[in-house]
Scaffold this active site. Structure first.
Site, PDB file in Angstrom:
ATOM      1  CB  VAL A  13     -54.608 -49.875 -12.661  1.00 43.44           C
ATOM      2  CG1 VAL A  13     -55.732 -48.911 -12.999  1.00 43.44           C
ATOM      3  CG2 VAL A  13     -53.360 -49.098 -12.277  1.00 43.44           C
ATOM      4  CE  LYS A  15     -52.646 -55.075 -16.721  1.00 40.30           C
ATOM      5  NZ  LYS A  15     -52.136 -54.366 -15.538  1.00 40.30           N
ATOM      6  CB  THR A  16     -57.544 -58.963 -13.855  1.00 39.44           C
ATOM      7  OG1 THR A  16     -56.162 -59.069 -14.174  1.00 39.44           O
ATOM      8  CG2 THR A  16     -58.155 -60.352 -13.838  1.00 39.44           C
ATOM      9  CE  LYS A  37     -51.595 -60.785 -17.192  1.00 40.77           C
ATOM     10  NZ  LYS A  37     -51.895 -59.466 -16.623  1.00 40.77           N
ATOM     11  CB  THR A  41     -45.366 -62.086 -13.197  1.00 37.53           C
ATOM     12  OG1 THR A  41     -45.968 -60.810 -12.949  1.00 37.53           O
ATOM     13  CG2 THR A  41     -44.768 -62.116 -14.584  1.00 37.53           C
ATOM     14  CD  GLU A 138     -55.124 -58.674 -17.089  1.00 37.01           C
ATOM     15  OE1 GLU A 138     -55.850 -59.656 -16.843  1.00 37.01           O
ATOM     16  OE2 GLU A 138     -54.380 -58.135 -16.240  1.00 37.01           O
ATOM     17  N   GLY A 139     -53.249 -56.930 -21.082  1.00 35.55           N
ATOM     18  CA  GLY A 139     -51.822 -56.668 -21.098  1.00 35.55           C
ATOM     19  C   GLY A 139     -51.175 -57.033 -19.773  1.00 35.55           C
ATOM     20  N   GLY A 141     -48.893 -55.162 -16.666  1.00 34.39           N
ATOM     21  CA  GLY A 141     -48.416 -53.873 -16.169  1.00 34.39           C
ATOM     22  C   GLY A 141     -49.001 -52.741 -16.991  1.00 34.39           C
TER      23      GLY A 141
HETATM   24  N1  LIG Z   1     -64.068 -52.191 -10.417  1.00 34.53           N
HETATM   25  C1  LIG Z   1     -63.392 -52.749  -9.389  1.00 34.53           C
HETATM   26  N2  LIG Z   1     -64.061 -53.379  -8.407  1.00 34.53           N
HETATM   27  C2  LIG Z   1     -63.420 -53.920  -7.368  1.00 34.53           C
HETATM   28  N3  LIG Z   1     -62.092 -53.892  -7.181  1.00 34.53           N
HETATM   29  C3  LIG Z   1     -61.364 -53.267  -8.124  1.00 34.53           C
HETATM   30  C4  LIG Z   1     -61.956 -52.695  -9.275  1.00 34.53           C
HETATM   31  N4  LIG Z   1     -60.976 -52.167 -10.033  1.00 34.53           N
HETATM   32  C5  LIG Z   1     -59.814 -52.405  -9.398  1.00 34.53           C
HETATM   33  N5  LIG Z   1     -60.040 -53.070  -8.246  1.00 34.53           N
HETATM   34  C6  LIG Z   1     -59.029 -53.440  -7.222  1.00 34.53           C
HETATM   35  O1  LIG Z   1     -57.739 -53.326  -7.792  1.00 34.53           O
HETATM   36  C7  LIG Z   1     -57.031 -54.536  -7.642  1.00 34.53           C
HETATM   37  C8  LIG Z   1     -56.181 -54.748  -8.850  1.00 34.53           C
HETATM   38  O2  LIG Z   1     -57.029 -55.016  -9.955  1.00 34.53           O
HETATM   39  P1  LIG Z   1     -56.565 -55.988 -11.108  1.00 34.53           P
HETATM   40  O3  LIG Z   1     -56.037 -57.238 -10.562  1.00 34.53           O
HETATM   41  O4  LIG Z   1     -57.694 -56.054 -12.081  1.00 34.53           O
HETATM   42  O5  LIG Z   1     -55.363 -55.098 -11.692  1.00 34.53           O
HETATM   43  P2  LIG Z   1     -54.450 -55.441 -12.930  1.00 34.53           P
HETATM   44  O6  LIG Z   1     -54.222 -54.147 -13.625  1.00 34.53           O
HETATM   45  O7  LIG Z   1     -55.028 -56.551 -13.690  1.00 34.53           O
HETATM   46  O8  LIG Z   1     -53.101 -55.916 -12.204  1.00 34.53           O
HETATM   47  P3  LIG Z   1     -51.875 -56.756 -12.865  1.00 34.53           P
HETATM   48  O9  LIG Z   1     -50.954 -55.708 -13.406  1.00 34.53           O
HETATM   49  O10 LIG Z   1     -51.316 -57.481 -11.688  1.00 34.53           O
HETATM   50  O11 LIG Z   1     -52.433 -57.655 -13.912  1.00 34.53           O
HETATM   51  C9  LIG Z   1     -58.098 -55.603  -7.461  1.00 34.53           C
HETATM   52  O12 LIG Z   1     -57.618 -56.703  -6.771  1.00 34.53           O
HETATM   53  C10 LIG Z   1     -59.140 -54.862  -6.696  1.00 34.53           C
HETATM   54  O13 LIG Z   1     -58.772 -54.842  -5.342  1.00 34.53           O
HETATM   55 MG   LIG Z   2     -54.254 -58.426 -14.087  1.00 38.55          MG
END
Ligand SMILES: Nc1ncnc2c1ncn2[C@@H]1O[C@H](COP(=O)(O)OP(=O)(O)OP(=O)(O)O)[C@@H](O)[C@H]1O
Ligand SMILES: [Mg+2]
Length: 251
Positions: A13, A15-16, A37, A41, A138-139, A141
């Protein structure tokens, strides 16, 4: 402890991206940040050496979503690069399979131990506190994602006691996912600072605007917006993160 725990309504979604934008904004403002973190995975999915400064890998299969995900490096690499730490220091436990942590570990012939996760989180907290750093965790999922047998992300968040940010999608389906997450957080005594809708489109339509207002009202929560960031460039992340009221969230 000064810090925030970043969770989300689902995996993938934002988070990162949110954690990196916050960290970059704090660092730009002269603060020192430590990122943690607990488990990463899906390293098999990551293209080797996805660069930190905005270079893009090409999408041979034409899948725009895959291409966009591949713009971004692995979580611990990005958070390490932004905060000036080694990736393995950010994420002590790393698995190749794109699966929930307990399964990714099982596929590697290992087992995740809740006590080890708790000890690593406490260590990150102690080091951050000792160095006057803000801790961004960062959590993995969502809030009820299992990390180990009978041990979820929510249990880890409770042990740290940091306030939560919930990353959520701006579009269709987000109201239910977000309200469920808020309920799960509050039922266990966690404090939610805000929901962050990400990526917030440059031209928000009626759906996104309505979702923002509905989540604010029904969730009784602050809703912030993180704009789309083209890639993992520290300057771009800091500029986008500076638009978030992180000073107030950290009070
Ligand atoms: N503000 C943003 N700007 C650009 N891309 C974004 C943004 N928010 C989300 N995304 C898109 O969503 C994807 C997933 O985001 P991210 O990797 O931060 O999710 P996550 O919740 O950390 O995932 P995971 O559960 O794998 O850790 C990114 O690779 C990007 O394509
Ligand atoms: Mg992430």
């Amino acid at each position: 402890m000064r810090g925030l725990f970043v969770t989300a309504t689902d995996t993938g979604v934002g988070k990162t991206v949110l954690s990196a934008a916050l960290s970059a904004a704090l660092i730009e403002a002269g603060e020192s940040v430590r990122a943690h973190k607990p488990v990463v995975t899906g390293l098999d999915e990551q293209p080797p050496g996805a660069a930190i400064c905005g270079s893009r890998s090409s999408a041979s299969d034409g899948d725009a979503r895959v291409a966009e995900r591949q713009t971004w490096p692995a979580d611990h690499e990005l958070l390490g690069a932004i905060t000036g730490a080694a990736p393995d220091e950010v994420a002590p436990q790393r698995y190749r399979a794109a699966a929930a942590p307990h399964l990714a570990a099982q596929l590697a012939g290992e087992r995740i131990d809740a006590d080890e996760l708790l000890a690593a989180a406490a260590d990150a907290e102690a080091r951050a506190s000792g160095a006057a750093q803000t801790l961004i965790v960062e959590g993995v999922g969502g809030l009820l994602t299992p990390l180990a047998e009978r041990f979820t992300v929510r249990d880890l968040a409770r042990s740290l006691g940091l306030p939560l940010l919930v990353a959520a999608r701006p579009g269709l389906g987000t109201i239910n996912h977000t309200l469920l997450t808020l309920q799960a957080a509050r039922a266990s005594g966690l404090v939610v600072r805000a929901v962050v809708l990400t990526p917030w489109p440059a031209q928000a339509g009626a759906l996104e605007l309505s979702n923002r207002d509905t989540i604010t009202r029904l969730g009784d929560v602050e809703v912030a917006l993180l704009r789309h960031i083209a890639g993992p460039d520290p300057g771009a992340l800091a500029r986008a993160g500076a638009g978030l009221p992180w000073r107030r969230w950290l009070e």
